[in-house]
Design a protein around this motif. Structure first.
Motif, PDB file in Angstrom:
ATOM      1  N   ASP A  38      75.393 -29.203 134.560  1.00 49.77           N
ATOM      2  CA  ASP A  38      74.437 -28.553 133.660  1.00 49.77           C
ATOM      3  C   ASP A  38      73.269 -29.501 133.355  1.00 49.77           C
ATOM      4  OD1 ASP A  38      73.079 -27.332 131.528  1.00 49.77           O
ATOM      5  OD2 ASP A  38      74.922 -26.500 130.702  1.00 49.77           O
ATOM      6  N   PRO A  39      72.038 -29.095 133.683  1.00 49.07           N
ATOM      7  CA  PRO A  39      70.878 -29.972 133.446  1.00 49.07           C
ATOM      8  C   PRO A  39      70.722 -30.396 131.989  1.00 49.07           C
ATOM      9  CG  PRO A  39      70.232 -28.053 134.727  1.00 49.07           C
ATOM     10  CD  PRO A  39      71.664 -27.845 134.304  1.00 49.07           C
ATOM     11  N   ARG A  40      71.248 -29.628 131.076  1.00 45.79           N
ATOM     12  CA  ARG A  40      71.127 -30.003 129.665  1.00 45.79           C
ATOM     13  C   ARG A  40      71.891 -31.286 129.366  1.00 45.79           C
ATOM     14  NH1 ARG A  40      72.817 -24.261 127.381  1.00 45.79           N
ATOM     15  NH2 ARG A  40      74.288 -24.649 129.051  1.00 45.79           N
ATOM     16  N   GLU A  41      72.823 -31.652 130.247  1.00 50.75           N
ATOM     17  CA  GLU A  41      73.598 -32.868 130.035  1.00 50.75           C
ATOM     18  C   GLU A  41      72.891 -34.104 130.578  1.00 50.75           C
ATOM     19  OE1 GLU A  41      77.516 -32.249 131.563  1.00 50.75           O
ATOM     20  OE2 GLU A  41      77.823 -30.459 130.348  1.00 50.75           O
ATOM     21  N   TRP A  42      71.911 -33.954 131.439  1.00 52.63           N
ATOM     22  CA  TRP A  42      71.205 -35.119 131.990  1.00 52.63           C
ATOM     23  C   TRP A  42      69.696 -35.029 131.804  1.00 52.63           C
ATOM     24  CZ3 TRP A  42      68.449 -32.901 135.957  1.00 52.63           C
ATOM     25  CH2 TRP A  42      69.032 -31.842 136.627  1.00 52.63           C
ATOM     26  N   SER A  43      69.294 -34.286 130.808  1.00 51.13           N
ATOM     27  CA  SER A  43      67.872 -34.193 130.496  1.00 51.13           C
ATOM     28  C   SER A  43      67.679 -34.527 129.021  1.00 51.13           C
ATOM     29  CB  SER A  43      67.347 -32.787 130.790  1.00 51.13           C
ATOM     30  OG  SER A  43      68.014 -31.835 129.995  1.00 51.13           O
ATOM     31  N   SER A  44      66.456 -34.758 128.659  1.00 49.09           N
ATOM     32  CA  SER A  44      66.143 -35.011 127.256  1.00 49.09           C
ATOM     33  C   SER A  44      64.886 -34.230 126.893  1.00 49.09           C
ATOM     34  CB  SER A  44      65.930 -36.508 127.014  1.00 49.09           C
ATOM     35  OG  SER A  44      64.847 -36.981 127.772  1.00 49.09           O
ATOM     36  N   VAL A  45      64.672 -34.085 125.612  1.00 52.47           N
ATOM     37  CA  VAL A  45      63.513 -33.333 125.150  1.00 52.47           C
ATOM     38  C   VAL A  45      62.440 -34.324 124.709  1.00 52.47           C
ATOM     39  CG1 VAL A  45      62.670 -31.686 123.438  1.00 52.47           C
ATOM     40  CG2 VAL A  45      64.935 -31.398 124.448  1.00 52.47           C
ATOM     41  N   ILE A  51      60.747 -30.607 128.269  1.00 51.02           N
ATOM     42  CA  ILE A  51      61.992 -31.151 128.799  1.00 51.02           C
ATOM     43  C   ILE A  51      61.687 -32.183 129.877  1.00 51.02           C
ATOM     44  CG2 ILE A  51      64.123 -30.594 130.016  1.00 51.02           C
ATOM     45  CD1 ILE A  51      64.032 -27.869 128.698  1.00 51.02           C
ATOM     46  N   TYR A  53      63.412 -34.444 132.883  1.00 53.06           N
ATOM     47  CA  TYR A  53      64.563 -34.603 133.756  1.00 53.06           C
ATOM     48  C   TYR A  53      64.515 -35.982 134.403  1.00 53.06           C
ATOM     49  CZ  TYR A  53      65.152 -29.620 133.216  1.00 53.06           C
ATOM     50  OH  TYR A  53      65.328 -28.372 132.691  1.00 53.06           O
ATOM     51  N   THR A  91      73.488 -23.515 134.367  1.00 53.89           N
ATOM     52  CA  THR A  91      74.259 -23.321 133.150  1.00 53.89           C
ATOM     53  C   THR A  91      75.646 -22.831 133.557  1.00 53.89           C
ATOM     54  OG1 THR A  91      73.364 -21.103 132.916  1.00 53.89           O
ATOM     55  CG2 THR A  91      72.265 -22.853 131.673  1.00 53.89           C
TER      56      THR A  91
END
Length: 150
Positions: A38-45, A51, A53, A91
């Motif tokens: 899941d990209p949400r686990e290796w990305s930051s805002v 976002i 990456y 996701t």
């Protein structure tokens, strides 16, 4: 020929229990073990550009996924079974359902993290979303099954 069994797999004890359940329940089945990255686990805002990456974080997550799927293969060997492994980016719920459709899966087995109350309301339930959207039946393993370890 029977359709394959799909096991959604992550680093949780519930996912391990789900894999053990599938391997001990469906003796002669073909097994697909899927890890969703899941990209949400290796990305930051980033407050300015949205976002961000990180390629390094993505590569690290892919390496971790490979090691995790090697663990799944070791578990399968305990049962004298072979599995087909895959890692997909997306996701979790949507990716599991898409994979099941694309690979003509006959059944999905996955673990549930068992969140309750406000935590479940705020985070949602991946297992519930998969069960609602899946084109096939879904078995949700809520806790480790000591009988499966025998």
């Amino acid at each position: 020929m029977t359709r394959p069994i799909l096991v959604a797999f992550d680093e949780s004890p519930q996912a391990t229990a789900a894999l053990r359940h599938a391997l001990s329940t469906y003796d002669d089945a073909e097994f697909h073990v899927l890890h969703v990255n899941d990209p949400r686990e290796w990305s930051s805002v980033d407050g300015i550009d949205g976002i961000f990456y990180s390629e390094a974080a993505f590569e690290q997550s892919q390496e971790a996924a490979e090691a995790l799927l090697e663990d799944a293969e070791a578990i399968a060997r305990e049962y004298g079974a072979e599995i087909e492994t895959a890692t997909e980016v997306g996701t979790v719920a949507e990716t599991v359902v898409d994979y099941a459709q694309e690979h003509d899966v006959g059944h999905i087995v996955l673990g549930s993290h068992g969140r309750r109350g406000l935590s479940r309301f705020l985070l949602g339930s991946v297992a519930e979303r998969i069960a609602k959207r899946a084109p096939v039946s879904v078995t949700i393993i809520r806790e480790e099954n000591p009988k499966a370890d025998a």
